[in-house]
Design an enzyme around this catalytic site. Structure first.
Site, short mmCIF file in Angstrom:
data_model
loop_
_atom_site.label_atom_id
_atom_site.label_comp_id
_atom_site.label_asym_id
_atom_site.label_seq_id
_atom_site.Cartn_x
_atom_site.Cartn_y
_atom_site.Cartn_z
N LYS A 111 0.86 -1.20 0.00
CA LYS A 111 0.00 0.00 0.00
C LYS A 111 0.89 1.24 0.00
O LYS A 111 1.48 1.61 1.01
CB LYS A 111 -0.88 -0.10 1.23
N GLY A 153 7.05 5.59 7.70
CA GLY A 153 6.20 6.78 7.74
C GLY A 153 6.38 7.51 9.05
O GLY A 153 7.44 7.44 9.67
N SER A 154 5.32 8.19 9.48
CA SER A 154 5.43 9.06 10.65
C SER A 154 5.35 8.25 11.95
O SER A 154 4.72 7.18 11.98
CB SER A 154 4.30 10.08 10.61
N GLU A 166 3.53 8.87 14.45
CA GLU A 166 2.13 8.80 14.90
C GLU A 166 1.45 7.58 14.30
O GLU A 166 0.80 6.79 15.00
CB GLU A 166 1.35 10.07 14.47
N GLY A 223 2.99 5.08 12.85
CA GLY A 223 3.78 3.91 13.25
C GLY A 223 3.25 3.29 14.53
O GLY A 223 3.17 2.07 14.66
N GLU A 237 10.11 2.03 10.25
CA GLU A 237 11.11 3.00 9.80
C GLU A 237 10.46 4.36 9.94
O GLU A 237 9.63 4.75 9.11
CB GLU A 237 11.48 2.76 8.32
N CYS A 270 13.80 11.11 5.45
CA CYS A 270 13.87 10.74 6.87
C CYS A 270 15.29 10.89 7.39
O CYS A 270 15.50 11.23 8.54
CB CYS A 270 13.37 9.33 7.06
N GLU A 277 11.21 16.80 13.48
CA GLU A 277 11.49 16.66 12.06
C GLU A 277 10.68 17.67 11.25
O GLU A 277 9.45 17.64 11.27
CB GLU A 277 11.09 15.24 11.66
#
Ligand code: NAD
Length: 476
Positions: free
Chosen positions: A173, A226-227, A229, A231, A248, A282, A378
């Site tokens: 996805k 991804g972020s 949050e 994650g 990650e 990242c 970030e």
């Protein structure tokens, strides 16, 4: 070039049950294409197809034959680098030169793991008299993959190739803000001839298709990039189903520059590490941690370089392309305002181009306190913050004084100091006299602390998507 606004499930292109989503070209704020909008039903079909393909075909396919198919994919991707880069560039806003690198790396991941497929050995273990013991690395089954919008092509190769090489099947996805080139990769994968159901693509929104995949009980391993949050949500879902998860997440990576460093060599690398992909990386080198006595000279030189950087539409091959969306651009601007309120100073920024694109020219910020919001969080934009240090101990303290631990760089000519500092910094990768945001197919990559856990890239990635089975044989 138009890609299908469809999902790829069980070897066939099928529409999403929730309709379609428009994709935006961030260089011009125009429509770049369409993707399928998917939900629970689409994901469920994809997971079932992947399970079936694992049980019937892929889990039983020889490692060498899996490798051969992955080689075919690598070759077909190599033959289509031009169109893949054009799509990636229009969709993500990354300069065409960078998009080309990303397309090559996508192919290179398939090539690397094609070669690795039949080299994943087990061990023999000395045990009691009258026994033989050996271990095997076995695939986990159906792997789920969710990736963000910043490096769609690279991440497709990075997460899928090792999972497939190791004998797993996959449901993938990509992000709703950019994934047209990924759809094209699946069209090419279809040509290369995987058995149906081995790889499946389901596109759509995070809280629809993403949530359906993260929550699906039929997934045996979940890889999320991804972020932090999201994650956390994906990790909680994985806890509910008791399955391994690889996360990650973000980074706030330091470039530590000592007063004995080769500044001329460091300068272009430091600049590139923050402007690559408009800072939406990242592993962007976003904190320049620099020894006090060279601070002014280095900053003086950086100001000159930042002022010269050209920002513009991706197809014009500028130094820096646009930010991915208007929302993300506003987020970056918000970060800068908050930094100014906290006492930071704008030292340099390039010119903003005209047009409808979501542009934010690279910015150099001085007088930044490492405890401030901009130094701790970030930005995901091209903003380099300069933080001075006194001595080695101070440099290590500042480098580690963030919640993240993804990558870092140490610049010095003193070999002993280079190793000491590399050892002391909490990060999954540490460069000495160099920096490689995003690159290095062969090099294990992943986070410490809040940057996540699990390793992608290199041989290490194969361990994450397999389990060790120990066979204990009693000679009788
Ligand atoms: P995001 O977490 O919002 O989205 C990432 C993916 O998760 C997308 O595909 C999205 O559709 C999906 N998603 C969103 N909500 C979901 C949900 N409830 N359930 C399941 N899936 C969901 O992140 P983003 O803003 O697109 O990407 C930027 C972030 O990614 C940054 O924090 C960046 O540091 C991080 N990142 C990390 C790495 C790494 O390798 N460490 C690489 C690139 C980006």
């Amino acid at each position: 070039m138009k890609t299908q606004a469809k999902n790829y499930i069980n070897g066939k292109w099928v529409p999403g049950t929730l309709g379609k989503i428009d994709m935006i070209n961030p260089s011009y704020n125009t429509k770049a294409g369409e993707i399928a909008r998917s939900g629970d039903q689409d994901v469920d079909k994809a997971v079932k197809a992947a399970r079936n393909a694992f049980n019937r075909v892929w889990g039983k396919t020889d490692a060498a034959n899996r490798g051969r198919i992955l080689y075919k994919i690598a070759n077909v991707l190599e033959e289509h680098l031009d169109e893949l880069s054009e799509l990636e560039s229009a969709d993500t806003g990354k300069p065409i030169k960078q998009a080309r690198t990303d397309a090559s790396l996508c192919a290179r991941y398939f090539e690397f793991y094609a070669g690795a497929a039949d080299k994943l050995h087990g061990d023999t273990i000395p045990f009691m008299d009258g026994y033989s013991v050996y271990t095997k690395r076995v695939p986990l089954g159906v792997t789920g993959h969710i990736i963000p919008w910043n490096y769609p092509l690279q991440m497709t190769g990075r997460t899928l190739a090792p999972a497939l090489a190791a004998g797993n099947t996959a449901v993938f996805k990509p992000a709703e803000d950019a994934c047209l080139a990924v759809v094209r990769v699946f069209e090419l994968i279809h040509e290369a001839g995987f058995p149906p159901g081995v790889v499946n693509l389901v596109t759509g929104l995070g809280d629809e298709a993403g949530a359906a995949l993260a929550n699906h009980p039929g997934i045996d391993h979940m890889a999320f990039t991804g972020s932090p949050e999201v994650g956390k949500i994906v990790m909680k879902n994985s806890a509910d189903h008791i399955r391994p998860v690889l996360l990650e997440l973000g980074g706030k990576s330091p470039q530590v520059v000592f007063n004995d460093a080769d500044i001329e060599a460091a300068m272009p690398v430091i600049v590139n590490a923050i402007i690559q992909n408009a800072g939406q990386t990242c592993s962007a080198g976003s904190r320049l941690v620099i020894q006090e006595d060279i601070h002014d000279d280095v900053v003086h030189e950086l100001i000159k370089r930042f002022k010269k950087l050209k920002t513009g539409p991706a197809d014009k091959n500028p130094d820096v392309g646009p930010i991915i969306t208007k929302k993300q651009l506003e987020r970056v601007e918000g970060f800068v305002q908050r930094a100014i309120d906290d006492g930071a100073e704008i030292l340099a920024q390039g010119d903003k181009p005209d047009g409808e694109g979501f542009f934010f020219p690279p910015m150099l910020m001085g007088r930044v306190n490492n405890e401030s919001f901009i130094a701790q969080n970030e930005v995901f934009g091209p903003v380099l913050t300069v933080i001075p240090f006194k001595d080695e101990a101070d440099a290590i303290r500042i480098a580690n004084d963030v919640e993240y631990g993804l990558i870092a760089a140490v610049w010095t000519k003193d070999v002993g100091k280079a190793h000491r500092v590399a050892e002391a910094i909490d990060a999954g990768q540490v460069y000495i006299n160099g920096y490689g945001a995003g690159g290095g197919v062969e090099l294990p990559f992943g986070g410490m602390k809040k940057s996540g856990f699990g390793r992608e890239k290199g041989f290490e990635a194969l361990y994450d998507v397999t389990a060790v089975k120990t066979v204990i044989v009693n000679h009788g």
